[in-house]
Design a protein around this motif. Structure first.
Motif, PDB file in Angstrom:
ATOM      1  N   ASP A 162      19.690  68.936  77.064  1.00 58.24           N
ATOM      2  CA  ASP A 162      20.182  69.930  76.115  1.00 58.24           C
ATOM      3  C   ASP A 162      20.092  71.312  76.748  1.00 58.24           C
ATOM      4  OD1 ASP A 162      21.014  68.681  73.667  1.00 58.24           O
ATOM      5  OD2 ASP A 162      18.914  68.141  73.330  1.00 58.24           O
ATOM      6  N   PHE A 163      21.163  72.097  76.591  1.00 55.91           N
ATOM      7  CA  PHE A 163      21.205  73.499  77.019  1.00 55.91           C
ATOM      8  C   PHE A 163      21.021  74.365  75.788  1.00 55.91           C
ATOM      9  CE2 PHE A 163      24.383  77.079  77.332  1.00 55.91           C
ATOM     10  CZ  PHE A 163      23.603  77.915  78.125  1.00 55.91           C
ATOM     11  N   SER A 164      20.100  75.321  75.859  1.00 53.34           N
ATOM     12  CA  SER A 164      19.873  76.215  74.720  1.00 53.34           C
ATOM     13  C   SER A 164      19.583  77.627  75.222  1.00 53.34           C
ATOM     14  CB  SER A 164      18.712  75.705  73.846  1.00 53.34           C
ATOM     15  OG  SER A 164      17.535  75.560  74.608  1.00 53.34           O
ATOM     16  N   LEU A 165      19.702  78.584  74.310  1.00 56.58           N
ATOM     17  CA  LEU A 165      19.470  79.997  74.622  1.00 56.58           C
ATOM     18  C   LEU A 165      18.398  80.543  73.690  1.00 56.58           C
ATOM     19  CD1 LEU A 165      23.171  81.261  74.875  1.00 56.58           C
ATOM     20  CD2 LEU A 165      21.654  80.671  76.776  1.00 56.58           C
ATOM     21  N   HIS A 166      17.494  81.351  74.261  1.00 58.35           N
ATOM     22  CA  HIS A 166      16.396  81.893  73.475  1.00 58.35           C
ATOM     23  C   HIS A 166      16.275  83.386  73.726  1.00 58.35           C
ATOM     24  CE1 HIS A 166      15.072  77.877  72.294  1.00 58.35           C
ATOM     25  NE2 HIS A 166      15.537  77.542  73.479  1.00 58.35           N
ATOM     26  N   GLN A 167      16.372  84.155  72.647  1.00 61.96           N
ATOM     27  CA  GLN A 167      16.301  85.610  72.727  1.00 61.96           C
ATOM     28  C   GLN A 167      14.853  86.064  72.710  1.00 61.96           C
ATOM     29  OE1 GLN A 167      18.902  88.300  72.720  1.00 61.96           O
ATOM     30  NE2 GLN A 167      16.965  89.171  73.435  1.00 61.96           N
ATOM     31  N   GLU A 188      10.896  58.097  87.977  1.00 65.83           N
ATOM     32  CA  GLU A 188      10.187  56.863  87.681  1.00 65.83           C
ATOM     33  C   GLU A 188      11.189  55.811  87.223  1.00 65.83           C
ATOM     34  OE1 GLU A 188       7.444  57.883  84.655  1.00 65.83           O
ATOM     35  OE2 GLU A 188       6.152  59.099  85.949  1.00 65.83           O
ATOM     36  N   GLY A 189      10.925  54.547  87.579  1.00 63.78           N
ATOM     37  CA  GLY A 189      11.758  53.451  87.086  1.00 63.78           C
ATOM     38  C   GLY A 189      13.153  53.447  87.679  1.00 63.78           C
ATOM     39  N   VAL A 190      14.177  53.356  86.794  1.00 64.27           N
ATOM     40  CA  VAL A 190      15.570  53.214  87.211  1.00 64.27           C
ATOM     41  C   VAL A 190      16.037  54.454  87.966  1.00 64.27           C
ATOM     42  CG1 VAL A 190      17.943  52.904  86.396  1.00 64.27           C
ATOM     43  CG2 VAL A 190      16.063  51.706  85.255  1.00 64.27           C
ATOM     44  N   ALA A 191      16.737  54.235  89.081  1.00 61.01           N
ATOM     45  CA  ALA A 191      17.272  55.356  89.858  1.00 61.01           C
ATOM     46  C   ALA A 191      18.377  56.045  89.066  1.00 61.01           C
ATOM     47  CB  ALA A 191      17.812  54.849  91.194  1.00 61.01           C
ATOM     48  N   LEU A 192      18.259  57.356  88.897  1.00 59.40           N
ATOM     49  CA  LEU A 192      19.258  58.119  88.160  1.00 59.40           C
ATOM     50  C   LEU A 192      20.434  58.459  89.052  1.00 59.40           C
ATOM     51  CD1 LEU A 192      16.829  60.518  86.273  1.00 59.40           C
ATOM     52  CD2 LEU A 192      18.146  58.648  85.266  1.00 59.40           C
ATOM     53  N   ARG A 193      21.641  58.462  88.468  1.00 58.43           N
ATOM     54  CA  ARG A 193      22.871  58.725  89.230  1.00 58.43           C
ATOM     55  C   ARG A 193      23.625  59.953  88.732  1.00 58.43           C
ATOM     56  NH1 ARG A 193      20.646  56.289  92.418  1.00 58.43           N
ATOM     57  NH2 ARG A 193      21.059  54.211  93.229  1.00 58.43           N
ATOM     58  N   ARG A 194      23.483  60.293  87.430  1.00 53.76           N
ATOM     59  CA  ARG A 194      24.231  61.420  86.881  1.00 53.76           C
ATOM     60  C   ARG A 194      23.362  62.205  85.905  1.00 53.76           C
ATOM     61  NH1 ARG A 194      29.214  61.090  88.528  1.00 53.76           N
ATOM     62  NH2 ARG A 194      29.796  62.973  87.379  1.00 53.76           N
ATOM     63  N   VAL A 195      23.753  63.464  85.703  1.00 56.82           N
ATOM     64  CA  VAL A 195      23.133  64.315  84.684  1.00 56.82           C
ATOM     65  C   VAL A 195      24.247  64.839  83.789  1.00 56.82           C
ATOM     66  CG1 VAL A 195      21.836  66.410  84.216  1.00 56.82           C
ATOM     67  CG2 VAL A 195      21.244  65.012  86.202  1.00 56.82           C
ATOM     68  N   VAL A 196      24.101  64.664  82.480  1.00 55.23           N
ATOM     69  CA  VAL A 196      25.052  65.182  81.499  1.00 55.23           C
ATOM     70  C   VAL A 196      24.331  66.228  80.661  1.00 55.23           C
ATOM     71  CG1 VAL A 196      26.584  64.647  79.581  1.00 55.23           C
ATOM     72  CG2 VAL A 196      26.327  63.010  81.447  1.00 55.23           C
ATOM     73  N   VAL A 197      24.923  67.420  80.572  1.00 51.97           N
ATOM     74  CA  VAL A 197      24.304  68.542  79.854  1.00 51.97           C
ATOM     75  C   VAL A 197      25.123  68.841  78.601  1.00 51.97           C
ATOM     76  CG1 VAL A 197      23.492  70.914  80.025  1.00 51.97           C
ATOM     77  CG2 VAL A 197      23.526  69.473  82.071  1.00 51.97           C
ATOM     78  N   TYR A 198      24.431  69.026  77.469  1.00 50.56           N
ATOM     79  CA  TYR A 198      25.081  69.234  76.181  1.00 50.56           C
ATOM     80  C   TYR A 198      24.739  70.601  75.600  1.00 50.56           C
ATOM     81  CZ  TYR A 198      25.536  64.106  76.154  1.00 50.56           C
ATOM     82  OH  TYR A 198      25.822  62.796  76.474  1.00 50.56           O
ATOM     83  N   CYS A 199      25.723  71.191  74.937  1.00 49.00           N
ATOM     84  CA  CYS A 199      25.517  72.288  73.996  1.00 49.00           C
ATOM     85  C   CYS A 199      25.815  71.691  72.633  1.00 49.00           C
ATOM     86  CB  CYS A 199      26.447  73.459  74.306  1.00 49.00           C
ATOM     87  SG  CYS A 199      26.560  74.692  72.998  1.00 49.00           S
ATOM     88  N   GLY A 200      24.777  71.429  71.833  1.00 46.72           N
ATOM     89  CA  GLY A 200      24.986  70.667  70.607  1.00 46.72           C
ATOM     90  C   GLY A 200      25.442  69.259  70.967  1.00 46.72           C
ATOM     91  N   GLU A 201      26.628  68.868  70.491  1.00 45.31           N
ATOM     92  CA  GLU A 201      27.180  67.559  70.829  1.00 45.31           C
ATOM     93  C   GLU A 201      28.307  67.657  71.854  1.00 45.31           C
ATOM     94  OE1 GLU A 201      25.722  64.757  69.921  1.00 45.31           O
ATOM     95  OE2 GLU A 201      24.267  66.109  68.992  1.00 45.31           O
ATOM     96  N   ASP A 202      28.580  68.861  72.354  1.00 44.63           N
ATOM     97  CA  ASP A 202      29.641  69.060  73.339  1.00 44.63           C
ATOM     98  C   ASP A 202      29.073  68.988  74.746  1.00 44.63           C
ATOM     99  OD1 ASP A 202      31.520  69.496  71.314  1.00 44.63           O
ATOM    100  OD2 ASP A 202      31.066  71.645  71.240  1.00 44.63           O
ATOM    101  N   VAL A 203      29.751  68.229  75.622  1.00 40.36           N
ATOM    102  CA  VAL A 203      29.348  68.131  77.023  1.00 40.36           C
ATOM    103  C   VAL A 203      29.832  69.381  77.753  1.00 40.36           C
ATOM    104  CG1 VAL A 203      29.622  66.844  79.179  1.00 40.36           C
ATOM    105  CG2 VAL A 203      29.371  65.613  77.001  1.00 40.36           C
ATOM    106  N   ILE A 204      28.918  70.088  78.420  1.00 44.34           N
ATOM    107  CA  ILE A 204      29.300  71.286  79.170  1.00 44.34           C
ATOM    108  C   ILE A 204      29.173  71.089  80.680  1.00 44.34           C
ATOM    109  CG2 ILE A 204      28.734  72.858  77.286  1.00 44.34           C
ATOM    110  CD1 ILE A 204      26.143  73.543  78.791  1.00 44.34           C
ATOM    111  N   ALA A 205      28.519  70.002  81.098  1.00 40.38           N
ATOM    112  CA  ALA A 205      28.417  69.709  82.529  1.00 40.38           C
ATOM    113  C   ALA A 205      28.140  68.228  82.713  1.00 40.38           C
ATOM    114  CB  ALA A 205      27.322  70.535  83.188  1.00 40.38           C
ATOM    115  N   ASP A 206      28.776  67.657  83.735  1.00 36.52           N
ATOM    116  CA  ASP A 206      28.575  66.253  84.100  1.00 36.52           C
ATOM    117  C   ASP A 206      28.467  66.232  85.622  1.00 36.52           C
ATOM    118  OD1 ASP A 206      28.670  63.531  84.612  1.00 36.52           O
ATOM    119  OD2 ASP A 206      30.181  63.118  83.085  1.00 36.52           O
TER     120      ASP A 206
END
Length: 213
Positions: A162-167, A188-206
């Motif tokens: 999750d991406f968030s902004l704090h004033q 740890e555990g399963v090797a990760l292959r991708r990162v998906v970043v969300y603003c709320g429920e919208d994907v802003i980076a993959d």
């Protein structure tokens, strides 16, 4: 609660702090700080540059934080002579509760981001770690972008953030500035292959994860 929160002026004077911090020295291109009694060598450090006169210069304002090998209480923070620092140090940013965050949360919709990169550091020795970085264009220098982990879902090889902004509290000039953000975690555990970043429920980076061996 964070280990430490502090505001340091461009000559290295601590204007306010919550937690124990000392500035060892302020040089033209860096600030050496020590946190007595705390091991900050593997902590999550959020350090951003600011100027009391409100001036913004992106090239000068970029900040890099490095631990000092063999000195777990000390950090070297790259920041040019005419910038101070807002500094926050946490053991684990994914565990910060809403009540622990300073200031107020802002809407992230419409905020521009860039320069996303993710890599898995699998070089010996263990533990191996995943790192995710990016930049966000925030509306004033007192806004801090933050990345936190979402609960696992779907493909176990994908990390969801999750991406968030704090004033931050206080009076800040209304001037857009690009700020870095970072997420770190042990692999740890399963090797990760991708990162998906969300603003709320919208994907802003993959972002595909590079492996550094």
């Amino acid at each position: 609660m964070p280990i430490l929160e502090a505001l340091v002026d461009p000559v290295g004077r601590i204007l306010r702090s919550r937690g124990n911090l000392r500035v060892l020295r302020k040089m033209p291109d860096r600030m050496d700080v020590v946190c007595p009694g705390q091991d900050v060598s593997r902590a999550f450090v959020l350090a951003t540059a600011w100027r009391p006169d409100g001036g913004i210069g992106l090239a000068d304002a970029m900040v890099a934080v490095s631990p000092v090998p063999g000195v777990p209480e000390q950090l070297v923070i790259a920041v040019s002579a005419h910038y101070g620092l807002t500094l926050r140090i946490d053991n684990d940013p994914a565990e910060i509760g809403e009540g622990d965050r300073a200031g107020s949360q802002l809407a992230c919709a419409g905020i521009r981001t860039r320069d996303w990169y993710a890599w898995a550091d699998t070089m010996p020795p263990s533990p191996h770690e995943l790192h995710v970085i990016g930049q966000a264009e925030v509306p004033n220098p007192g806004v801090e972008p933050l990345l936190t982990a979402r609960p696992p879902s779907g493909d176990p090889r994908t990390l969801h953030l999750d991406f968030s902004l704090h004033q931050e509290p206080g009076s800040w000039p209304s001037a857009s500035v690009w700020k870095p953000m970072r997420f770190d975690r042990a692999l740890e555990g399963v090797a990760l292959r991708r990162v998906v970043v969300y603003c709320g429920e919208d994907v802003i980076a993959d972002v595909a994860i590079d492996e550094v061996q």
